[in-house]
Design a protein around this motif. Structure first.
Motif, PDB file in Angstrom:
ATOM      1  N   SER A  40       0.842  -1.196   0.000  1.00 58.69           N
ATOM      2  CA  SER A  40       0.000   0.000   0.000  1.00 58.69           C
ATOM      3  C   SER A  40       0.879   1.247   0.000  1.00 58.69           C
ATOM      4  CB  SER A  40      -0.913   0.017   1.219  1.00 58.69           C
ATOM      5  OG  SER A  40      -0.134   0.150   2.405  1.00 58.69           O
ATOM      6  N   ARG A  41       0.285   2.372  -0.240  1.00 60.15           N
ATOM      7  CA  ARG A  41       1.045   3.625  -0.244  1.00 60.15           C
ATOM      8  C   ARG A  41       1.695   3.868   1.106  1.00 60.15           C
ATOM      9  NH1 ARG A  41       0.586   9.495   0.201  1.00 60.15           N
ATOM     10  NH2 ARG A  41       1.354  10.475  -1.727  1.00 60.15           N
ATOM     11  N   GLU A  42       0.920   3.660   2.149  1.00 63.04           N
ATOM     12  CA  GLU A  42       1.440   3.878   3.504  1.00 63.04           C
ATOM     13  C   GLU A  42       2.578   2.910   3.804  1.00 63.04           C
ATOM     14  OE1 GLU A  42       2.142   3.096   7.597  1.00 63.04           O
ATOM     15  OE2 GLU A  42       1.055   1.688   6.302  1.00 63.04           O
ATOM     16  N   TRP A  43       2.440   1.627   3.376  1.00 65.04           N
ATOM     17  CA  TRP A  43       3.462   0.615   3.656  1.00 65.04           C
ATOM     18  C   TRP A  43       4.771   0.963   2.943  1.00 65.04           C
ATOM     19  CZ3 TRP A  43       6.783  -2.911   1.579  1.00 65.04           C
ATOM     20  CH2 TRP A  43       7.173  -3.993   2.372  1.00 65.04           C
ATOM     21  N   ILE A  44       4.679   1.350   1.672  1.00 64.88           N
ATOM     22  CA  ILE A  44       5.891   1.688   0.910  1.00 64.88           C
ATOM     23  C   ILE A  44       6.564   2.927   1.494  1.00 64.88           C
ATOM     24  CG2 ILE A  44       6.745   2.428  -1.344  1.00 64.88           C
ATOM     25  CD1 ILE A  44       4.549   0.747  -2.630  1.00 64.88           C
ATOM     26  N   MET A  45       5.772   3.941   1.833  1.00 64.45           N
ATOM     27  CA  MET A  45       6.358   5.158   2.393  1.00 64.45           C
ATOM     28  C   MET A  45       7.011   4.888   3.741  1.00 64.45           C
ATOM     29  SD  MET A  45       3.580   8.134   1.425  1.00 64.45           S
ATOM     30  CE  MET A  45       4.562   9.380   2.294  1.00 64.45           C
ATOM     31  N   SER A  46       6.394   4.034   4.556  1.00 65.77           N
ATOM     32  CA  SER A  46       6.980   3.697   5.857  1.00 65.77           C
ATOM     33  C   SER A  46       8.268   2.910   5.684  1.00 65.77           C
ATOM     34  CB  SER A  46       5.982   2.899   6.689  1.00 65.77           C
ATOM     35  OG  SER A  46       4.828   3.663   6.974  1.00 65.77           O
ATOM     36  N   MET A  47       8.285   2.000   4.716  1.00 68.10           N
ATOM     37  CA  MET A  47       9.502   1.252   4.420  1.00 68.10           C
ATOM     38  C   MET A  47      10.622   2.195   3.989  1.00 68.10           C
ATOM     39  SD  MET A  47      11.351  -1.531   3.784  1.00 68.10           S
ATOM     40  CE  MET A  47      10.498  -3.065   3.395  1.00 68.10           C
ATOM     41  N   MET A  48      10.295   3.159   3.122  1.00 68.47           N
ATOM     42  CA  MET A  48      11.298   4.122   2.672  1.00 68.47           C
ATOM     43  C   MET A  48      11.750   5.019   3.817  1.00 68.47           C
ATOM     44  SD  MET A  48       9.821   5.281  -1.057  1.00 68.47           S
ATOM     45  CE  MET A  48      11.271   6.277  -1.386  1.00 68.47           C
ATOM     46  N   HIS A  49      10.814   5.355   4.698  1.00 67.52           N
ATOM     47  CA  HIS A  49      11.160   6.223   5.815  1.00 67.52           C
ATOM     48  C   HIS A  49      12.221   5.578   6.700  1.00 67.52           C
ATOM     49  CE1 HIS A  49      10.499   9.354   8.835  1.00 67.52           C
ATOM     50  NE2 HIS A  49      10.592   8.388   9.737  1.00 67.52           N
ATOM     51  N   ASN A  50      12.029   4.295   7.031  1.00 71.18           N
ATOM     52  CA  ASN A  50      13.019   3.602   7.874  1.00 71.18           C
ATOM     53  C   ASN A  50      12.871   2.095   7.708  1.00 71.18           C
ATOM     54  OD1 ASN A  50      14.932   2.846   9.722  1.00 71.18           O
ATOM     55  ND2 ASN A  50      13.709   3.376  11.530  1.00 71.18           N
ATOM     56  N   PRO A  51      13.619   1.493   6.782  1.00 70.76           N
ATOM     57  CA  PRO A  51      13.515   0.043   6.576  1.00 70.76           C
ATOM     58  C   PRO A  51      14.041  -0.776   7.749  1.00 70.76           C
ATOM     59  CG  PRO A  51      15.319   0.943   5.297  1.00 70.76           C
ATOM     60  CD  PRO A  51      14.593   2.120   5.865  1.00 70.76           C
ATOM     61  N   ALA A  52      14.805  -0.128   8.632  1.00 74.35           N
ATOM     62  CA  ALA A  52      15.342  -0.831   9.795  1.00 74.35           C
ATOM     63  C   ALA A  52      14.366  -0.841  10.968  1.00 74.35           C
ATOM     64  CB  ALA A  52      16.671  -0.192  10.220  1.00 74.35           C
ATOM     65  N   HIS A  53      13.178  -0.311  10.762  1.00 69.89           N
ATOM     66  CA  HIS A  53      12.147  -0.359  11.807  1.00 69.89           C
ATOM     67  C   HIS A  53      11.742  -1.815  12.034  1.00 69.89           C
ATOM     68  CE1 HIS A  53       8.165   0.194  13.673  1.00 69.89           C
ATOM     69  NE2 HIS A  53       8.639   1.367  14.095  1.00 69.89           N
TER      70      HIS A  53
END
Length: 604
Positions: free
Chosen positions: A545-558
């Motif tokens: 989803s848009r939110e999932w991709i943006m969150s992954m880009m924001h910090n993939p080490a989360h």
């Protein structure tokens, strides 16, 4: 009526003025070869008239300049025709100036006592080129912005005062609002006033010294009215007809409709423009500068052009010598030939350059997209045309991907902009990411460790790859059917526009969600919906989803994603490499989620 005219003449003396203007004697009679000056004056007049009407709708600031030109071009009644007239009359004005100057030299009309008038003619050429250069920036589109930047950088190469002159033109240390307002003031105010003064002086001196006519005369002397006026009027009509043909041809080139003059995508100072080229009358200089690499540009940009100008200024004195006139003709012929060869060479090199042709095609698509976006119901936002285009995933997504993601990822094997990269990818190919097709490939034992997926990462032989190769490869036919349901359930989390019809099968998706938790072992590592697991792998709720991709880009080490197992992917948001708008544009582009606007009806 006669009494009224006598009364008016007694108070204004208009008859004496008309007599001075129209009863000029033409030695040897009127000739077609005398029409060039009048045709040139006609183009100047048309430039003034069309320029005034354009100024009524133009807004000279970086936020609304492009939007105001768009309004003129596509919404103002007759605006496209008005821009077309202004644009092509400017082109012909430069051409007619060149022909007029060549005729002046050929007829020896630059020798005593006409030297000063010849110099005024040279000044008119310089002023006309300067007006054209300053007008190039005013639409505030990509082509005009970058071509003007190249041109003003030439001023910066001048010794001693060059950088100061460039900074004065720019209105600061960078190109922006002050650059545009200064160029507008020059184009619409300062330079036209200087042009009018030079034209007035030129005409005065011309009338003072008269026409330089060849003897013996073929006919008796005639007056300017009506014989020469008729020929001049026919020439003016021919110029107007030529401009209208050029506008019509330009309209056909752009697929019909009223194209007027070209309008590119809004200027973006952060986006280099490989298709930037000056107009044809400056193209020879662009090509000439290529002959002076490194620190020698000052020779091509300043020293040699000024030596040529000084030579032209000295022509009246060179002509005093016995063979001086013939030498002037030879020098002028070499200059015209050199300009022609350089212009032709530049055009040929561009025509054969695939990168330039690609840049031109990209620029054309961006321009068409900008116009299409402006025609939507929302139109151009208050922030301006650039903000509208920067929020468009279709045009900006590939650029942002190529700039920030393509060093590791690929998009259908290229960098997002269609360019192949020689180095092998070190992360997965993101074309169709989140779709059933993409996930099915990831769960294919033959593909999971290939470069398209995990082949360039440290997960090539990791837990997921082993799971696919050892367990998925041995699934029964029933389990393979169940896997199809699971793939559908995971992919449905993305809510992809391209899969809306397939995702409407809610029974299949609900079945997949249940199978994810109770079959196949996926929930051993992944969190999904209400699956009870520690989540040692990325959470699949909202996957793609848009939110999932943006969150992954924001910090993939989360911990929601790769945690400490993150394989070199930067935290674009947390490290402030990209802002939320840019990450959202990339996410929307990857998902194929962009607006396909329906153009609003244009005003006729």
């Amino acid at each position: 009526m006669n009494a009224l005219l006598r009364w008016l003449d007694a108070r204004t003396g208009y008859q004496q003025i008309l007599h001075y203007l129209l009863d000029e004697s033409i030695p040897g009679g009127s000739r077609w070869r005398y029409v060039w000056g009048s045709a040139l004056m006609f183009t100047v007049a048309m430039q003034v008239i069309t320029g005034i009407f354009l100024a009524m709708a133009y807004s000279p600031n970086t936020q609304s300049a492009w939007a105001s030109v768009y309004y003129i071009q596509y919404q103002m009644p007759g605006g496209a025709l008005l821009r077309g007239l202004h644009h092509f009359f400017a082109q012909l004005m430069i051409l007619l100036l060149g022909v007029h100057m060549l005729q002046t030299v050929w007829d020896r009309a630059y020798t005593a006592p006409r030297e000063i008038n010849f110099w005024f003619g040279l000044a008119l050429m310089q002023l006309t080129l300067a007006i054209s250069l300053t007008g190039y920036l005013l639409p505030w589109d990509q082509k005009g912005f970058w071509a003007t930047k190249v041109a003003t950088n030439i001023f910066g190469t001048a010794p001693v005062f060059g950088p100061a002159i460039q900074k004065l033109l720019m209105g600061g240390s960078d190109y922006g609002h002050h650059t545009l307002t200064r160029f507008y003031a020059l184009h619409a105010g300062v330079l036209p006033m200087m042009l009018f003064a030079a034209v007035g002086a030129h005409i005065y001196l011309f009338r003072r010294h008269g026409i330089k006519a060849k003897r013996p005369f073929r006919t008796t002397d005639q007056t300017f009215w009506p014989d020469q006026v008729l020929k001049d009027a026919v020439a003016a009509c021919a110029v107007l007809a030529t401009v209208l043909v050029l506008i019509y041809r330009n309209n056909l080139f752009h697929g019909g409709g009223m194209a007027g003059a070209e309008l590119g995508a809004p200027a973006d100072p952060t986006e280099p423009y490989s298709a930037a080229r000056p107009e044809w009358y400056f193209l020879f200089m662009f090509q000439f500068l290529k002959l002076f690499p490194g620190g020698t540009e000052v020779w091509g940009a300043i020293i040699i052009p000024n030596l040529v100008l000084v030579t032209l200024l000295l022509m009246p004195f060179i002509a005093i010598w016995r063979f001086g006139h013939k030498l002037n003709l030879a020098l002028l012929g070499c200059l015209v030939l050199g300009i022609g060869v350089l212009t032709w060479t530049a055009m040929e090199q561009d025509r054969k350059d695939p990168e330039f042709q690609r840049a031109v095609a990209d620029a054309q698509r961006a321009a068409e997209r900008a116009v299409l976006l402006a025609q939507t119901a929302g139109g151009i936002p208050a922030e301006g045309g650039l903000a509208m285009l920067q929020a468009d995933p279709l045009t900006q997504g590939p650029r942002l991907f190529a700039r920030n993601c393509a060093s590791c990822h690929r998009y259908d094997g290229h960098d997002g902009m269609g360019r192949k990269i020689e180095e092998p990818p070190t992360a997965s190919d993101l074309k169709d990411f989140g779709s059933r097709k993409w996930i099915t490939g990831l769960l294919d034992p033959k593909q999971v460790s290939e470069p398209h997926y995990f082949g360039g990462t440290k997960f090539k032989n990791g837990k997921m790859a082993k799971f696919v190769k050892l367990k998925i490869a041995k699934l029964t036919d029933e389990d393979k059917t169940n896997l199809t349901c699971v793939v559908a359930a995971i992919s449905a989390e993305a809510g992809l526009k391209a899969q809306r019809a397939a995702d409407a099968d809610t029974a299949l998706i609900e079945s997949g969600r249940d199978l994810f938790k109770n079959k196949l072992g996926c929930s051993d590592c992944h969190k999904f919906r209400d699956a009870d697991t520690e989540g040692t792998a990325p959470t699949l709720t909202g996957y793609g989803s848009r939110e999932w991709i943006m969150s992954m880009m924001h910090n993939p080490a989360h911990e929601r994603f790769y945690g400490k197992n993150n394989d070199r992917m930067p935290a674009f948001g947390a490290q402030e490499i990209l802002d939320a708008r840019a990450m959202g544009v990339i996410a929307d582009w990857l998902r194929g989620d962009w607006v396909e606007p329906k153009p609003a009806p244009l005003k006729k």
